[in-house]
Design an enzyme around this catalytic site. Structure first.
Site, PDB file in Angstrom:
ATOM      1  N   ARG A  46       0.839  -1.190   0.000  1.00 19.47           N
ATOM      2  CA  ARG A  46       0.000   0.000   0.000  1.00 19.47           C
ATOM      3  C   ARG A  46       0.879   1.246   0.000  1.00 19.47           C
ATOM      4  O   ARG A  46       1.928   1.280   0.618  1.00 19.47           O
ATOM      5  CB  ARG A  46      -0.887   0.034   1.247  1.00 19.47           C
ATOM      6  N   TYR A 105      -1.731  -3.524  -6.592  1.00 26.63           N
ATOM      7  CA  TYR A 105      -1.401  -4.283  -5.388  1.00 26.63           C
ATOM      8  C   TYR A 105      -2.447  -4.194  -4.274  1.00 26.63           C
ATOM      9  O   TYR A 105      -2.846  -3.096  -3.882  1.00 26.63           O
ATOM     10  CB  TYR A 105      -0.049  -3.824  -4.805  1.00 26.63           C
ATOM     11  N   GLY A 106      -2.816  -5.319  -3.731  1.00 28.35           N
ATOM     12  CA  GLY A 106      -3.582  -5.443  -2.481  1.00 28.35           C
ATOM     13  C   GLY A 106      -4.511  -4.279  -2.184  1.00 28.35           C
ATOM     14  O   GLY A 106      -5.390  -3.939  -2.984  1.00 28.35           O
ATOM     15  N   LYS A 166      -9.480  -2.391   1.972  1.00 29.35           N
ATOM     16  CA  LYS A 166      -9.206  -1.239   2.840  1.00 29.35           C
ATOM     17  C   LYS A 166      -9.994   0.008   2.390  1.00 29.35           C
ATOM     18  O   LYS A 166     -10.499   0.765   3.206  1.00 29.35           O
ATOM     19  CB  LYS A 166      -7.708  -0.932   2.882  1.00 29.35           C
ATOM     20  N   HIS A 181     -10.151  -2.624  11.687  1.00 28.93           N
ATOM     21  CA  HIS A 181      -9.054  -3.447  11.157  1.00 28.93           C
ATOM     22  C   HIS A 181      -8.814  -4.587  12.148  1.00 28.93           C
ATOM     23  O   HIS A 181      -7.848  -4.579  12.902  1.00 28.93           O
ATOM     24  CB  HIS A 181      -7.815  -2.555  11.011  1.00 28.93           C
ATOM     25  N   SER A 222      -0.951  -3.508  10.499  1.00 23.18           N
ATOM     26  CA  SER A 222      -0.568  -4.371   9.389  1.00 23.18           C
ATOM     27  C   SER A 222       0.683  -5.178   9.733  1.00 23.18           C
ATOM     28  O   SER A 222       1.623  -4.651  10.320  1.00 23.18           O
ATOM     29  CB  SER A 222      -0.276  -3.525   8.148  1.00 23.18           C
ATOM     30  N   ALA A 223       0.660  -6.449   9.353  1.00 26.89           N
ATOM     31  CA  ALA A 223       1.795  -7.365   9.553  1.00 26.89           C
ATOM     32  C   ALA A 223       2.206  -7.491  11.021  1.00 26.89           C
ATOM     33  O   ALA A 223       3.386  -7.600  11.344  1.00 26.89           O
ATOM     34  CB  ALA A 223       2.978  -6.965   8.677  1.00 26.89           C
ATOM     35  N   CYS A 224       1.227  -7.458  11.917  1.00 27.91           N
ATOM     36  CA  CYS A 224       1.506  -7.638  13.351  1.00 27.91           C
ATOM     37  C   CYS A 224       0.826  -8.878  13.913  1.00 27.91           C
ATOM     38  O   CYS A 224       0.681  -9.018  15.123  1.00 27.91           O
ATOM     39  CB  CYS A 224       1.090  -6.402  14.135  1.00 27.91           C
ATOM     40  N   THR A 263      -3.562 -12.458  10.840  1.00 28.06           N
ATOM     41  CA  THR A 263      -3.860 -13.706  10.132  1.00 28.06           C
ATOM     42  C   THR A 263      -3.407 -14.903  10.960  1.00 28.06           C
ATOM     43  O   THR A 263      -4.111 -15.910  11.072  1.00 28.06           O
ATOM     44  CB  THR A 263      -3.188 -13.705   8.743  1.00 28.06           C
ATOM     45  N   ASP A 320      -8.920  -9.789   8.922  1.00 32.49           N
ATOM     46  CA  ASP A 320      -8.444  -8.425   8.629  1.00 32.49           C
ATOM     47  C   ASP A 320      -9.464  -7.328   8.950  1.00 32.49           C
ATOM     48  O   ASP A 320      -9.082  -6.268   9.398  1.00 32.49           O
ATOM     49  CB  ASP A 320      -8.049  -8.339   7.143  1.00 32.49           C
ATOM     50  N   ARG A 329       2.575 -12.113  -0.607  1.00 29.45           N
ATOM     51  CA  ARG A 329       1.313 -12.567   0.004  1.00 29.45           C
ATOM     52  C   ARG A 329       0.663 -13.697  -0.770  1.00 29.45           C
ATOM     53  O   ARG A 329       0.968 -13.938  -1.934  1.00 29.45           O
ATOM     54  CB  ARG A 329       0.346 -11.382   0.099  1.00 29.45           C
ATOM     55  N   ARG A 385       3.231  -4.282  17.778  1.00 33.13           N
ATOM     56  CA  ARG A 385       4.577  -4.848  17.722  1.00 33.13           C
ATOM     57  C   ARG A 385       5.482  -3.898  18.499  1.00 33.13           C
ATOM     58  O   ARG A 385       5.867  -2.846  18.000  1.00 33.13           O
ATOM     59  CB  ARG A 385       4.990  -4.928  16.249  1.00 33.13           C
ATOM     60  N   GLY A 430       0.971 -20.486  18.095  1.00 29.76           N
ATOM     61  CA  GLY A 430       0.076 -21.399  18.819  1.00 29.76           C
ATOM     62  C   GLY A 430       0.118 -21.228  20.338  1.00 29.76           C
ATOM     63  O   GLY A 430      -0.824 -21.567  21.049  1.00 29.76           O
TER      64      GLY A 430
HETATM   65  P1  GTP Z   1      -1.857  -7.649   7.461  1.00 29.77           P
HETATM   66  O1  GTP Z   1      -2.363  -8.671   6.512  1.00 29.77           O
HETATM   67  O2  GTP Z   1      -0.791  -6.788   6.873  1.00 29.77           O
HETATM   68  O3  GTP Z   1      -2.931  -6.833   8.072  1.00 29.77           O
HETATM   69  O4  GTP Z   1      -1.000  -8.456   8.597  1.00 29.77           O
HETATM   70  P2  GTP Z   1      -1.436  -9.380   9.822  1.00 29.77           P
HETATM   71  O5  GTP Z   1      -1.706  -8.514  11.005  1.00 29.77           O
HETATM   72  O6  GTP Z   1      -2.475 -10.333   9.416  1.00 29.77           O
HETATM   73  O7  GTP Z   1      -0.074 -10.158  10.163  1.00 29.77           O
HETATM   74  P3  GTP Z   1       0.348 -11.688   9.969  1.00 29.77           P
HETATM   75  O8  GTP Z   1      -0.431 -12.625  10.816  1.00 29.77           O
HETATM   76  O9  GTP Z   1       0.404 -11.974   8.523  1.00 29.77           O
HETATM   77  O10 GTP Z   1       1.826 -11.665  10.551  1.00 29.77           O
HETATM   78  C1  GTP Z   1       2.820 -10.799  10.076  1.00 29.77           C
HETATM   79  C2  GTP Z   1       4.194 -11.268  10.495  1.00 29.77           C
HETATM   80  O11 GTP Z   1       4.258 -11.398  11.917  1.00 29.77           O
HETATM   81  C3  GTP Z   1       4.560 -12.637   9.936  1.00 29.77           C
HETATM   82  O12 GTP Z   1       5.897 -12.616   9.491  1.00 29.77           O
HETATM   83  C4  GTP Z   1       4.402 -13.571  11.097  1.00 29.77           C
HETATM   84  O13 GTP Z   1       5.255 -14.691  11.009  1.00 29.77           O
HETATM   85  C5  GTP Z   1       4.707 -12.689  12.300  1.00 29.77           C
HETATM   86  N1  GTP Z   1       3.954 -13.116  13.511  1.00 29.77           N
HETATM   87  C6  GTP Z   1       2.615 -13.345  13.589  1.00 29.77           C
HETATM   88  N2  GTP Z   1       2.259 -13.771  14.837  1.00 29.77           N
HETATM   89  C7  GTP Z   1       3.396 -13.792  15.563  1.00 29.77           C
HETATM   90  C8  GTP Z   1       3.681 -14.137  16.937  1.00 29.77           C
HETATM   91  O14 GTP Z   1       2.816 -14.510  17.727  1.00 29.77           O
HETATM   92  N3  GTP Z   1       4.993 -14.008  17.323  1.00 29.77           N
HETATM   93  C9  GTP Z   1       5.982 -13.599  16.465  1.00 29.77           C
HETATM   94  N4  GTP Z   1       7.220 -13.506  16.947  1.00 29.77           N
HETATM   95  N5  GTP Z   1       5.739 -13.274  15.169  1.00 29.77           N
HETATM   96  C10 GTP Z   1       4.476 -13.363  14.725  1.00 29.77           C
HETATM   97  C1  SPV Z   2      -2.605  -4.448   5.446  1.00 28.89           C
HETATM   98  O1  SPV Z   2      -1.629  -3.784   5.047  1.00 28.89           O
HETATM   99  O2  SPV Z   2      -3.163  -4.246   6.548  1.00 28.89           O
HETATM  100  C2  SPV Z   2      -3.087  -5.568   4.610  1.00 28.89           C
HETATM  101  C3  SPV Z   2      -2.570  -5.676   3.251  1.00 28.89           C
HETATM  102  O3  SPV Z   2      -3.948  -6.322   5.046  1.00 28.89           O
HETATM  103  S1  SPV Z   2      -3.422  -4.664   2.132  1.00 28.89           S
HETATM  104  O4  SPV Z   2      -4.582  -5.399   1.645  1.00 28.89           O
HETATM  105  O5  SPV Z   2      -2.497  -4.380   1.034  1.00 28.89           O
HETATM  106  O6  SPV Z   2      -3.855  -3.458   2.787  1.00 28.89           O
HETATM  107 MN    MN Z   3      -4.549  -5.685   7.197  1.00 31.99          MN
END
Ligand code: GTP
Ligand code: SPV
Ligand code: MN
Length: 596
Positions: free
Chosen positions: A73, A201-202, A210, A230, A252-254, A257, A277, A374, A405, A499
């Site tokens: 994004r 992209y996404g 979004k 979110h 995002s990415a925290c 999923t 999401d 992704r 994070r 887990g």
């Molecule tokens: P968006 O799709 O961007 O909104 O991201 P998201 O919040 O769904 O994040 P996602 O679950 O894809 O995790 C993002 C990154 O964090 C990945 O590289 C995971 O491996 C890492 N991660 C997720 N959960 C954990 C956790 O409990 N501990 C650690 N150390 N890393 C984690």
């Molecule tokens: C995010 O960045 O929170 C995502 C990926 O879930 S995107 O769909 O590109 O926004």
């Molecule tokens: Mn997201």
């Protein structure tokens, strides 16, 4: 007689001048034809839009390589176009709607020459749900057309629902020539309209995600009295078979999923996924908060996904229920024609090409898969899909989790004293940045409720809206701040995560059932360490204590940073939020919070 929908599509076609117009019906047969076009006819540079992957290992799965400048994004190029700047707030880039349209009309003019215009009718939410919305997206690339089939309920129902109405959700998208200097994502909340150009992209291009379900929907929610968030939605089944539903906001990415797909490390517990999401939250007639996931797909980060961290995701990716599954910007094993990414199980394959198609060797400084590479896969493929997923009413929420994070400062889990305090916990979320958006990685940025890039109006008013929703809830969910990402002196994560996070969720479930106590601290209510089920976990008693450590000196700096952040919203910041911040400051002055 033409309908408002037909007229709108006609106007967009006159502007974009495609060779062909194709109204999608969302069937599998049609998706297969569009994928074929992506394999044989459409290209980005010299690369076909789709490449078929190894059929035995990855049936119905295709690889997509984006334009090299188009990998996440682009928040700098994302605008919220309310007629006045104040409504958009300091949290958004703003442009006057007239100016935005004039600027983009020139870019859209003729941008689809030689291309097909796909018209995608889709529903966000189960069409039978009172909370669902009927939408139309126009796009000019097969990748987006097929992705939208996975991510939304794309079929003729949306056209029926729209009928003769003019207030349907409209999205116009073109990849144009992928020029980053002519890339814009413009939102017109008053018109339920998004214009997006220059990116495939996404979140920039799948406009139901979004752009609509958060930025436009958050504004609709303000007007109509609900919340677009979110957030993950999950159901936690305890050993007795009771299911507790919760949502979790994380930037995002925290870890959303991964949390939604969690495979429990504690025997007897099961986690059911409803969303990974986005959650739309409504106050039900019973005074509880009810959640639906408007999406039907998962657009998840590939790196780090393995049978160890996320076995359910690998099963989902190999699932065959819904056509197709996509990988974007991963590396490729050229011997087996399979996708590969950092963190996947097994040895690093000998012959790899990186996400840009260049040969890649182990030990090389750059990553093989793009850090924001992704997969796009249907939620119906998930072996842990909740049986309530399609329930038009949604599920009643007992707990809201707020994650971020943070390598320091934020303890593993803290419960808020009440709704208002919980809203403050959400407002003060800060997170170290990741690759999900284009900016420097590893810098702390404040990201209230994980919504900073997604709130379609002034965030000060958004905080007020959260407080107001709380007043309507007779039975509000409990609110929790969590942090899986604290590190030790060597920079190693102290909490095993994935887990193992069930140990924290179990405590939360028991709190919502009034089955376990807590201790009051300056930050909120923390577990008695003995109350956490740590059987079989690789965390020493010393480490566990450290995960709950609170350092008043660090908090002093944090509080001053929060106040500085809130200053920018001026009088829009509710005084209740300022009071909460002051209360926290005062309690640190009085005592150093200690965990016994
Ligand atoms: P968006 O799709 O961007 O909104 O991201 P998201 O919040 O769904 O994040 P996602 O679950 O894809 O995790 C993002 C990154 O964090 C990945 O590289 C995971 O491996 C890492 N991660 C997720 N959960 C954990 C956790 O409990 N501990 C650690 N150390 N890393 C984690
Ligand atoms: C995010 O960045 O929170 C995502 C990926 O879930 S995107 O769909 O590109 O926004
Ligand atoms: Mn997201």
């Amino acid at each position: 007689m033409t309908t408002p929908l037909e007229r709108w599509v006609d106007e967009q076609a006159k502007l974009c001048k495609p060779d062909k117009i194709h109204w999608c019906d969302g069937t599998e047969e049609e998706a297969r034809r569009i994928v074929e076009i992506g394999i044989k006819e459409e290209k980005i540079g010299n690369t076909p839009v789709f490449q078929e992957l190894n059929k035995e290992a990855w049936p119905d799965t295709y690889f997509h390589r984006s334009h090299p400048t188009d990998v996440a994004r682009t928040e700098k190029l994302t605008f919220i176009c309310h007629p006045d700047k104040e409504t958009a707030g300091p949290n958004n880039n703003w442009m006057h709607p007239d100016e935005a349209k004039e600027k983009l009309r020139k870019l859209f003019d003729g941008c689809m020459k030689g291309r097909t215009m796909y018209v995608l009718p889709y529903m966000m939410g189960n069409p039978d749900s009172p909370y669902a919305k009927a939408c139309i997206q126009i796009t000019d690339i097969s990748y987006v057309a097929v992705s939208m089939r996975i991510m939304t309920r794309m079929n003729k129902t949306a056209i029926k629902k729209i009928g003769n109405r003019d207030d349907f959700v409209k999205g116009l998208h073109s990849v144009a020539d992928f020029d980053p200097n002519k890339r814009f994502i413009m939102h017109f909340p008053e018109e339920h309209l998004v214009w997006s150009i220059g990116s495939g992209y996404g979140g920039n291009a799948l406009l139901g995600k979004k752009c609509f379900s958060l930025r436009i929907a958050s504004y609709l929610g303000l007007k109509e009295g609900w919340l677009a968030e979110h957030m993950v939605i999950l159901g936690i089944e305890d050993p007795k078979g009771n299911v507790t539903y919760m949502t979790a906001a994380m930037p995002s990415a925290c870890g959303k999923t991964n949390l939604a797909m969690l495979e429990s490390a504690l025997p007897g517990y099961k986690v059911w996924i409803l969303g990974d999401d986005i959650a739309w939250l409504n106050v039900g007639p019973d005074g509880r908060l009810w959640a639906i996931n408007p999406e039907t797909g998962l657009f998840g980060v590939a790196p780090g996904t393995s049978t160890k961290t996320n076995p359910n995701m690998l099963k989902t990716l190999k699932g065959k229920k819904f056509y197709p599954t996509l990988f974007t910007n991963t590396a490729l094993n050229t011997d087996s024609n399979e996708p590969w990414w950092e963190g996947l199980d097994g040895d690093i394959p000998k012959n790899l090409i990186d996400w840009q198609g260049k040969p890649w060797r182990a030990g090389q400084e750059t990553k093989a898969a793009h850090p924001n590479s992704r997969f796009t896969v249907s939620i119906y493929n998930a072996p842990t899909l909740s049986k309530e997923f399609d329930n038009p009413k949604g599920v009643p929420i007992s707990a809201i989790i707020l994650g971020s994070r943070r390598t320091k400062l934020i303890p593993l889990v803290v419960e808020s004293f009440d709704w208002e305090h919980g809203v403050f916990m959400g407002v003060r979320i800060g997170s170290e940045t990741t690759a999900a958006a284009i900016h420097k990685e590893g810098v702390l940025r404040r990201d209230p409720m994980a919504m900073l890039p997604f709130c379609g109006y002034n965030m000060g008013d958004y905080f007020r809206h959260w407080l107001n929703i709380g007043k309507k809830l007779k039975n509000p969910p409990k609110i929790y701040a969590v942090n899986w990402f604290k590190v030790d002196e060597n920079g190693k994560f102290m909490w095993p995560g994935f887990g193992e996070n069930i140990r924290v969720l179990e405590w939360i479930v028991k709190r919502t059932q009034n089955k376990v106590g807590a201790q009051d601290t300056a930050l909120g209510r923390m577990p008695h360490l003995k109350a956490l089920n740590m059987k079989g976990a690789c965390v020493s008693a010393k480490e566990l204590k450290k995960l709950f450590e609170v350092n008043p000196a660090e908090w002093k700096a944090e509080i001053s940073d929060i106040n500085k952040f809130l200053d920018q919203f001026g009088s829009h910041t509710p005084k209740e939020i300022r009071n909460q911040c002051k209360k926290l400051e005062d309690s640190f002055k009085k005592e150093c919070a200690k965990v016994h």
